[in-house]
Design a protein around this motif. Structure first.
Motif: not given
Length: 220
Positions: A113, A117, A120, A153-154, A177
């Motif tokens: 996850g 991120i 991102y 979101v992150t 994601l």
């Protein structure tokens, strides 16, 4: 403690996104950047001091400095009305290092996850480099929307999930994601390009939008 810092990373990213979109004045955003920047320097320092023999904690804490120094740099820049080039090229360094932290989360920490991120964040800081370092002002609105969305979101949502004990990182979650980011940021591109200056840099137009607002405030 890292999750607490991450929560406020979400807040400052959201605020900075609104600033790029013209909803928040630069000086108002500058103060909060300094607050969060200081927090993101103090937090990893305490984590390292109190877990000196834990490589995983030290690895995770070391990445927080990238955020802390970014926000301190941005806050000082906005208040002082300095040229954005330094922040921009530091953002390039952060974007490259974020790829390394993404790999570490996938391969060493077993957290897909946060592996996504970090990707991102690499993308976001690359946008900061293009906008502030290369001064391509035509991506200002796009960068503002990406920044504001990533704040939630992150950072803010994952931090709250960690604090409440509901964070469950799985391969499926990482895939969802990834798909979300690819779809949303791809759709945003044509939507935010409307009305932006086409292909001109700030060297031909003056300073960036953020710098222009800052200089205007300094004269008042």
């Amino acid at each position: 403690m890292g999750a607490v810092g991450l929560l406020y990373v979400g807040a400052v990213l959201f605020l900075n996104g609104l600033m790029l979109l013209g909803k928040v004045e630069p000086r108002a955003a500058a103060i909060f950047n300094l607050f969060v920047g200081a927090l993101q320097v103090i937090t990893p320092t305490l984590l390292i001091v109190f877990s000196p023999g834990d490589p995983a904690v030290i690895l995770g804490a070391s990445g927080l400095y990238l955020f802390g120094f970014t926000y301190l740099y941005v806050g000082i820049n906005l208040l002082g009305g300095f040229d954005s080039t330094g922040v921009g090229y530091f953002s390039l360094f952060v974007a490259i290092m974020a790829l390394g932290y993404s790999y570490a989360n996938f391969q060493l920490l077993g957290d897909p996850g946060f592996g996504v991120i970090w990707l991102y964040w690499s993308f976001l800081w690359a946008l900061f480099f293009v906008l502030l370092g290369l001064k391509r002002t035509q991506i200002t609105r796009y960068t503002g929307w990406v920044t504001a969305i990533q704040g939630w979101v992150t950072a803010a949502i994952p931090a709250f999930m960690i604090l409440t004990g509901s964070w469950r990182t799985t391969t499926l979650f990482a895939i969802i994601l990834t798909v979300f980011g690819l779809v949303v940021f791809a759709v945003l591109w044509p939507l935010t390009r409307r009305g932006e200056p086409a292909g001109e840099t700030s060297e031909t137009q003056g300073t960036t939008r953020m710098e222009a607002r800052t200089h205007r405030f300094r004269r008042t």
